[in-house]
Each structure stands twice: as C-alpha cells, then as structure tokens.
Design a protein around this motif. Structure first.
Motif, mmCIF file in Angstrom:
data_model
loop_
_atom_site.group_PDB
_atom_site.id
_atom_site.type_symbol
_atom_site.label_atom_id
_atom_site.label_comp_id
_atom_site.label_asym_id
_atom_site.label_seq_id
_atom_site.Cartn_x
_atom_site.Cartn_y
_atom_site.Cartn_z
ATOM 1 N N ASP A 86 36.998 30.861 38.758
ATOM 2 C CA ASP A 86 36.086 29.343 39.478
ATOM 3 C C ASP A 86 36.808 28.290 39.155
ATOM 4 O O ASP A 86 37.061 27.709 37.890
ATOM 5 N N GLU A 121 35.448 36.992 38.559
ATOM 6 C CA GLU A 121 35.727 35.861 39.445
ATOM 7 C C GLU A 121 36.345 34.727 38.675
ATOM 8 O O GLU A 121 36.308 34.469 37.300
ATOM 9 N N ASP A 161 37.683 38.153 51.517
ATOM 10 C CA ASP A 161 36.334 37.793 51.073
ATOM 11 C C ASP A 161 35.237 37.799 52.036
ATOM 12 O O ASP A 161 34.034 38.065 51.614
ATOM 13 N N VAL A 200 30.060 41.488 42.818
ATOM 14 C CA VAL A 200 31.350 41.005 42.110
ATOM 15 C C VAL A 200 31.640 41.733 40.655
ATOM 16 O O VAL A 200 30.897 41.512 40.017
ATOM 17 N N ASP A 258 40.373 29.691 42.817
ATOM 18 C CA ASP A 258 39.149 30.355 43.225
ATOM 19 C C ASP A 258 39.153 31.670 43.725
ATOM 20 O O ASP A 258 39.994 31.783 44.781
ATOM 21 N N LEU A 259 38.625 32.636 43.099
ATOM 22 C CA LEU A 259 38.918 34.028 43.375
ATOM 23 C C LEU A 259 37.686 35.020 43.152
ATOM 24 O O LEU A 259 37.445 34.816 41.923
ATOM 25 N N ARG A 260 37.385 35.986 44.066
ATOM 26 C CA ARG A 260 36.175 36.778 43.541
ATOM 27 C C ARG A 260 36.810 38.221 43.820
ATOM 28 O O ARG A 260 37.207 38.454 44.764
ATOM 29 N N LEU A 261 36.650 39.186 42.821
ATOM 30 C CA LEU A 261 37.021 40.680 42.964
ATOM 31 C C LEU A 261 35.771 41.400 42.977
ATOM 32 O O LEU A 261 34.898 41.406 42.428
ATOM 33 N N HIS A 262 35.557 42.123 44.242
ATOM 34 C CA HIS A 262 34.545 43.118 44.532
ATOM 35 C C HIS A 262 34.643 44.487 44.118
ATOM 36 O O HIS A 262 35.825 44.952 44.340
ATOM 37 N N ASP A 314 44.385 34.729 51.598
ATOM 38 C CA ASP A 314 43.325 35.840 51.292
ATOM 39 C C ASP A 314 43.358 36.674 52.282
ATOM 40 O O ASP A 314 42.538 36.209 53.243
#
Length: 602
Positions: A329, A327, A315, A324, A350-354, A542
C-alpha cells in the motif's frame, strides 16, 4: 554423430610433446581429461576439440555435462587453480596451458564467469573496468576503459558503486572488465542469464561486433537456442564430459531431437518450421520463419483465434475475487548511497496478490523486482507505506518468523547453501520445524528435481544449473503460503526449465500464491496468469501475458522481447498474440498446410 564434419577432430591418443600448431586454430584440445578433487567420476574425459580463430562458438549441453569445466581449461584455471587429475593437452594460440601462468593466459583469454559477482573486486564501475589494464601497466589503460564501457552502454554508471547495481548491470560490468584487456578469446558463461531481454540482445550484438570487427574469438556457454541460432557460427555439444560433436550452427540446430535429449530443445521457430514449412529449408530465426510463412496464411488473426484478450487489469479477473495473500500500500523504497543521497527504487507502489494467482514480475534491469520481493519477505521494510502478508504488517514481525509463511529463493543460488550437502540444506527447514513428514518430503523433492545424484554433494560445488535446482528444492521443502522466486530459470537448460514450469504449475494445491521475478518470457507466456510490469519505480501495467505482448509501446518501455512464436505471429498480423508453439501451429496449421500443398503440387 558425424565424424566427417570439418569442425570435428578425430579422437586419438595423447598428443606428442612436439607437434605442428594449426595456424588457423586458436584453441586445440587433445584427449583432455579432468577429475575434480574427491569427485567419484571425471568431469571431462577424452575431449578432442579444435576452435578456429575468429569463430563464434556456442558450447551447449545439459546441466553437469562439463561445459564450464571445459572452458575453464582454456584460461588455465584448470589445472593451475583446480588441481585435480589432469591429462591430455590444451593449446591456446600455440601455448600449452600447463606451462603458462593464469596471469599470462588472461591476456589471451578473457572469461566472464557464471558467478560473475565474485570477479568484481573494485568499488566503482570505472575502477573495476580499468583494473586489468592498470594492473598490467598498459599505457593506454584509460582509452581501453572508456571504449569497453561505451561498447556495453554502461558509461553512465561509471561512478556508481558495484554493490549498488542490479545483477544484470553487474554482469555488464564484468564483461566490460574483460573487454578492456582486448583478449584474443572471450568466454562468457551464460551471457544473458540475468539480463532483461533488451540488454540480452545488446550483449550478443556487441559480442557479434567484437567478433566481426576485431576478429575476437567468442565462446559462449548457452542454454538459449534462439541466441545460438542468430549469432553463433558453430556449436559444440557436450555430453557426459566429452564432445559429442562440433558442427556448423545450421547443421547443429537441424538435429533438434538430439539436442532435446541433452536438454537443449531447438528454438521455437525450428519446431514451427519443421511442422508448417516442411518443403523449405529449416528456419532458424524469427525473420526466416516469418518470410517462409508469408503468402501461405490468409487473415492469420482470424485463424482459430483464442478468446479475445482481456483489457481488464489482473486485479479485476476472477482470480482477484479470492482472498488477498499479500499487499503493498503506497510503498516507497530506496537505498542510501555512500554519498548520503537516497536513490528511488519504488515510488508509491500499490499491489494486491491473491490466492491462486501465478504472478510474473517483469521489467528491465534495476526496475526494482528483487527489491519488491525482499519487501514481501520482511528482509526490507518500506520507507513509507505498508507491506502486509497474510494479515500481518511486516514492520511488526521478524523475517525469521515470517519465513513460516513466505519462502524467498535468491537470485544468486549459492547464497542458499548453509550445510555440507544438498540433502541437508533441503531438510534443514522442515526438520527445524519438527515436521513429521520431513524425510519423505526431502526424498520426494530430490527425486522430482533430479537431484538424487548430487544429494550428498556440497551445493556450493555444483554447476550453476544444479545449484538452481537445489535452491528450488530448498524453497519447496518450506511449503510456504507465498513463494517468491528471483530468476528461477536462470542458468537452467531448457529441459530443466520446463520441469520448473511444471512444478510451479503443480504447486497450487500446496502454495497459495507464487510470484516470480523473471526475464524469461517463455516462463511468462507458458506459466503466468498475471503480469506485473515494473519501471521508473512504479507499476507500469498489471495485466495478462497476452495483453503484455500485444502492447508494443509497453514492451519497449519495459525492455521486454516476446517469445519467438509471438514475434512471428505479430509479424504475420495475428491478434491477439500467440503464446506457445502448440497455439501457433493450431492457429496456422490449416491455412499453412493448404498453401504448402498448393506449392508442392504446382
């Protein structure tokens, strides 16, 4: 092809009605031919093969080469269930399979199918494993059941319902139900297709133990040459419905170029061995290559090292500066059991994909990988927390509406086929959206995925590898912004797996983010730029692939095993880890070459 091999039967005509049975042979196939009903060409033709009692045999070949059809003739499904055009003969322990029922043959030949979920017929794990022995009235059914579960390490699942299990756990249950019958021959179609690397090793160790201690003949249909090299004693190469050759394993793997032509490239260590230790016998395992390389390499970690591995999380990498795409949350999720309890699968994730990221989602069987993918599709909503895709909360939109932005390819490819032909299945989504380029898109995908030959066949009737390619075609035709794939390389021959990797790499101009849930560490090493490791309901790490393979404790906790060249590099002290054959040879070629020259000249 060497017809003089002691394992190769000379091709001949149909066997006479009465002929002497080879005492050492458990399976004898003579001039076997078979054509499925309605098929344009035979799936088997002029097959001659002898499998010796107590052998450990790998049946290899490209998708559609006839491997599974051949093995189904060993347990009588062909011709008793699939009543196509059958010719020739198959003897199992001297019994002609055309004259013995499938029920009787089940005592001789146990089979774990590629679509193993269809052979699970009882509600709980214990009931499933005991079903065969109880159904046949075997007095020691209880002991057989306990022994089979213990051998495969699933006794702790005994009271779980089979539909609560992950795909890998279900695979182990199917194998245990076969072990409980104690057959003379066990056939496993794709033994490690849906298992995490640690459990894959355990399955082969247990098959090897059965072979070694009980003398059980083991036959595996396998695409992973590294397992063939470590555990099998002979290899049958299938090509266009016939046996190209049957050779001892070391002789078979030495034919690396020929195997590659059939979609079965030799193990990574074989390629490295041929390149860097040409003065020694070809290494077929990690230990053999590491031993061959020791003493030839000084300070391997310093030999042409790549850029130092990053210690930042994925990240924090440059790709994370892009928008993003999706995501999670503080997401919590679990399934309610029949008893009313709720299991915990994801616990505050918790995870964000870009945009632009190629994400590998890894972890042991049951870690929650498939569940996380389903949450991103809207097929499931979290018990707590939020999932947002392209700015839209999945609680506020139906999965059907979200399908315009998210494409999800199932772990079991047969679930993706809704029409009578592969072409119609691939065309269904773009046509339903009235896309002007629908026809051109479909034809391009059929050609790229090597599906033109099966385009007009029902996808449910294809081999497992062909089904996997067809489902990839379905997903690509949807051109989503977020593509989710659950074990996309499972059941594929290595050549097709490499095509999939290339296709995934080429998607950046059409798909904003790709997430792959996988046990395939080659895919992780060669394709992913970000790895999300799941375990115990949370994100354990991650990071980048190189960081993952450098962390021995994390690998053990997540039940992961690095690619072969990575393992050899680690054994030689290389840091950071190498990820591919090309990188390994580039880093070690100069030093290994100098030492090889000294050894040859001395």
């Amino acid at each position: 092809m060497d017809d003089r091999s002691p394992l190769r039967r000379p091709r001949g005509g149909r066997a006479p009605v009465a002929r002497p049975h080879l005492v050492s042979a458990v399976i004898e196939v003579t001039d076997l031919g078979f054509r499925y009903p309605g098929a344009a060409a035979p799936s088997l033709e002029h097959v001659d093969l002898t499998i010796e009692r107590g052998d450990f045999v790998a049946v290899v070949g490209g998708n559609g080469s006839g491997k599974t059809t051949l093995c189904k003739s060993f347990n009588g499904l062909i011709p008793h269930y699939w009543s196509g055009e059958f010719s020739g003969s198959v003897l199992v322990s001297g019994h002609d399979t055309t004259e013995v029922s499938v029920a009787r043959l089940s005592h001789l030949v146990g089979y774990v199918y590629q679509d193993f979920t269809n052979q699970l017929v009882r509600p709980t794990v214990h009931d499933e494993v005991s079903f065969g022995p109880v159904n046949y009235g075997l007095a020691d059914h209880a002991a057989r059941t306990e022994e089979a579960m213990e051998r495969l390490g699933i006794e702790h699942l005994r009271d779980r319902f089979v539909w609560q299990l992950s795909g890998g756990q279900q695979h182990l249950v199917a194998l245990a139900s076969v072990l409980a019958m104690r057959p003379e021959v066990i056939i496993v179609d794709e033994p490690v297709a849906e298992l995490d690397p640690v459990h894959a090793e355990q399955v082969y160790e247990r098959l090897s133990e059965l072979n070694r201690t009980l003398g059980t003949t083991i036959i595996v249909i396998e695409h992973h040459a590294e397992f063939v090299a470590r555990y099998c004693r002979s290899v049958v190469l299938m090509s266009q419905g016939t046996v190209a050759w049957h050779l001892p394993v070391r002789d078979a793997l030495s034919r690396a170029d020929e195997l590659a032509e059939h979609g079965i490239p030799a193990p990574q260590v074989v390629h490295v061995s041929r390149a860097l230790t040409p003065d020694r016998p070809v290494s077929t395992t990690v230990d053999e290559l590491a031993e061959a390389m020791r003493g030839r390499v000084d300070h391997p970690g310093a030999a042409h090292p790549p850029a130092a591995a990053s210690t930042a999380t994925a990240d924090e990498t440059p790709a994370a500066c892009t928008p993003v795409v999706a995501e999670l949350d503080s997401v919590h999720f679990g399934y309610r059991t029949v008893e009313g309890r709720r299991s915990t699968v994801l616990d505050g994730v918790d995870l964000r994909l870009h945009e632009g990221q190629r994400v590998a989602l890894v972890g042991g069987n049951g870690a929650g990988k498939s569940t996380l993918l389903r949450l991103l599709t809207g097929l499931k909503v979290p018990l707590a927390g939020e999932v947002v895709v392209d700015g839209t909360n999945t609680r506020t939109i139906s999965a059907a509406e979200l399908a315009d932005r998210v494409s999800y390819l199932h772990q079991h490819p047969e679930q993706m086929f809704l029409n009578d032909t592969v072409r119609a299945d691939i065309a269904m989504f773009p046509r339903s959206r009235a896309r002007v380029d629908a026809l051109e898109t479909v034809e391009t995908i059929l050609e790229r995925m090597n599906l033109l030959g099966v385009a007009d066949r029902d996808g449910r009737m294809l081999s497992g590898g062909q089904q996997r390619r067809a489902t990839l075609g379905i997903g690509l035709a949807m051109t989503p912004l977020l593509l989710l794939l659950d074990e996309p390389t499972s059941s594929l021959d290595v050549a097709t797996r490499n095509v999939v990797i290339e296709m995934l790499a080429d998607l950046s101009d059409r798909i904003r983010c790709v997430v792959v849930a996988t046990h395939d560490m080659h895919l992780v090493a060669e394709w992913a730029d970000r790895v999300v490791v799941l375990g115990n309901g949370r994100v354990l790490r991650d990071c980048t692939p190189r960081d993952l393979f450098a962390d021995a404790d994390l690998l053990a906790e997540a039940m992961l095993v690095p690619p072969q060249v990575t393992q050899v590099g680690i054994a030689l002290g290389a840091h950071p880890p190498v990820l591919s054959v090309a990188e390994f040879t580039a880093r070690f070629a100069a030093t290994a070459g100098d030492r090889s020259h000294e050894r040859v000249g001395s």
